[in-house]
Design a protein around this motif. Sequence first.
Motif, PDB file in Angstrom:
ATOM      1  N   ARG A  13      35.035 -14.774  30.611  1.00  0.00           N
ATOM      2  CA  ARG A  13      34.617 -13.615  29.806  1.00  0.00           C
ATOM      3  C   ARG A  13      35.807 -12.894  29.179  1.00  0.00           C
ATOM      4  NH1 ARG A  13      31.015  -9.613  32.961  1.00  0.00           N
ATOM      5  NH2 ARG A  13      30.838  -8.737  30.868  1.00  0.00           N
ATOM      6  N   SER A  15      39.706 -13.272  26.740  1.00  0.00           N
ATOM      7  CA  SER A  15      40.115 -13.820  25.443  1.00  0.00           C
ATOM      8  C   SER A  15      41.622 -13.639  25.266  1.00  0.00           C
ATOM      9  CB  SER A  15      39.382 -13.069  24.324  1.00  0.00           C
ATOM     10  OG  SER A  15      39.986 -11.804  24.113  1.00  0.00           O
ATOM     11  N   GLN A  41      41.531 -19.363  22.377  1.00  0.00           N
ATOM     12  CA  GLN A  41      40.242 -18.830  22.830  1.00  0.00           C
ATOM     13  C   GLN A  41      39.495 -20.003  23.460  1.00  0.00           C
ATOM     14  OE1 GLN A  41      38.513 -15.558  22.651  1.00  0.00           O
ATOM     15  NE2 GLN A  41      37.450 -16.815  24.160  1.00  0.00           N
ATOM     16  N   GLU A 107      23.171 -15.540  29.621  1.00  0.00           N
ATOM     17  CA  GLU A 107      23.910 -14.889  28.540  1.00  0.00           C
ATOM     18  C   GLU A 107      24.972 -13.944  29.098  1.00  0.00           C
ATOM     19  OE1 GLU A 107      22.736 -13.109  24.245  1.00  0.00           O
ATOM     20  OE2 GLU A 107      21.880 -12.034  25.942  1.00  0.00           O
ATOM     21  N   THR A 109      28.679 -11.466  27.947  1.00  0.00           N
ATOM     22  CA  THR A 109      29.459 -10.856  26.872  1.00  0.00           C
ATOM     23  C   THR A 109      30.928 -10.953  27.262  1.00  0.00           C
ATOM     24  OG1 THR A 109      29.308  -8.702  27.940  1.00  0.00           O
ATOM     25  CG2 THR A 109      27.657  -9.191  26.252  1.00  0.00           C
ATOM     26  N   THR A 110      31.810 -10.803  26.274  1.00  0.00           N
ATOM     27  CA  THR A 110      33.242 -10.830  26.588  1.00  0.00           C
ATOM     28  C   THR A 110      33.721  -9.403  26.849  1.00  0.00           C
ATOM     29  OG1 THR A 110      33.852 -10.684  24.254  1.00  0.00           O
ATOM     30  CG2 THR A 110      33.677 -12.889  25.176  1.00  0.00           C
ATOM     31  N   GLN A 112      36.580  -7.994  26.002  1.00  0.00           N
ATOM     32  CA  GLN A 112      37.290  -7.366  24.890  1.00  0.00           C
ATOM     33  C   GLN A 112      36.367  -7.027  23.718  1.00  0.00           C
ATOM     34  OE1 GLN A 112      38.635 -10.250  26.413  1.00  0.00           O
ATOM     35  NE2 GLN A 112      39.950  -8.987  27.691  1.00  0.00           N
ATOM     36  N   ASN A 113      35.218  -7.717  23.638  1.00  0.00           N
ATOM     37  CA  ASN A 113      34.277  -7.446  22.558  1.00  0.00           C
ATOM     38  C   ASN A 113      32.852  -7.625  23.068  1.00  0.00           C
ATOM     39  OD1 ASN A 113      32.798  -7.194  20.265  1.00  0.00           O
ATOM     40  ND2 ASN A 113      33.632  -8.976  19.207  1.00  0.00           N
ATOM     41  N   GLU A 115      30.166  -7.019  21.866  1.00  0.00           N
ATOM     42  CA  GLU A 115      29.213  -7.505  20.852  1.00  0.00           C
ATOM     43  C   GLU A 115      29.128  -9.030  20.869  1.00  0.00           C
ATOM     44  OE1 GLU A 115      27.700  -5.101  18.518  1.00  0.00           O
ATOM     45  OE2 GLU A 115      28.437  -3.968  20.246  1.00  0.00           O
ATOM     46  N   GLU A 116      30.185  -9.643  21.366  1.00  0.00           N
ATOM     47  CA  GLU A 116      30.285 -11.109  21.348  1.00  0.00           C
ATOM     48  C   GLU A 116      29.541 -11.681  22.541  1.00  0.00           C
ATOM     49  OE1 GLU A 116      34.103 -13.833  21.507  1.00  0.00           O
ATOM     50  OE2 GLU A 116      34.300 -12.255  19.989  1.00  0.00           O
ATOM     51  N   ARG A 117      28.569 -12.555  22.265  1.00  0.00           N
ATOM     52  CA  ARG A 117      27.761 -13.116  23.344  1.00  0.00           C
ATOM     53  C   ARG A 117      27.945 -14.631  23.431  1.00  0.00           C
ATOM     54  NH1 ARG A 117      24.480  -9.275  25.098  1.00  0.00           N
ATOM     55  NH2 ARG A 117      24.250  -7.454  23.780  1.00  0.00           N
ATOM     56  N   PHE A 118      27.859 -15.146  24.632  1.00  0.00           N
ATOM     57  CA  PHE A 118      27.898 -16.592  24.819  1.00  0.00           C
ATOM     58  C   PHE A 118      27.002 -16.941  26.006  1.00  0.00           C
ATOM     59  CE2 PHE A 118      31.238 -15.046  27.625  1.00  0.00           C
ATOM     60  CZ  PHE A 118      31.132 -15.850  28.756  1.00  0.00           C
TER      61      PHE A 118
END
Length: 194
Positions: A13, A15, A41, A107, A109-110, A112-113, A115-118
């Motif tokens: 999670r 970066s 990354q 799901e 999120t990172t 540092q952000n 909003e960023e999902r993986f």
Amino acid sequence: MATTHLLYLHGFRSSPLSAKARQMASYVAQHHPAVTFWCPQLPPSPQAAMALVAEGIATWPRAAMAVVGSSLGGFYASRVAQHTGCPSVMLNPAVDPARDLARYIGEQTTWQNPEERFYFLPEYIAELQALDMRGRPPAGPELAIIAKGDEVLDWREMAGRYPEARQIVQEGGDHALGNFADYLPQVVEFLDLA
């Protein structure tokens, strides 16, 4: 031989924007500008992450490279070091991520952000198991920096995983190793940066 190429592997999670990755990059740029520094990354798939790294370091001189990894990146760093024979530095390294990350399937999120999902998929657990280097003697010199106050990983397990490593065990501290900047000179000296 001095280290001319340095790989930095971030944690789960995380970066290249993590505090430690940025501190390392800045320190190397300022004090060792001739060193090639790369902090990719990493994709969520451990297998894909290792493929990306292998491709990125394919042309690097094995005798003049080193790897630093934090948390899950420390687990990956052990894998890279095993295959290249290079020196490695592990910062609060994950010892058994296949066990520890099973509860993160789904799901994410990172840090540092947000909003960023993986997605962390169930098959990634088997990929982590396939990358496990426990039980093998180190192929190169190892330094482990471990915080007893790590709230995510057990410091005793980390210390036990690297019995042949030079260990710096910090009283207190946290998983993020908030005082990493204090250790940068020792990390750089251990890796003998050019």
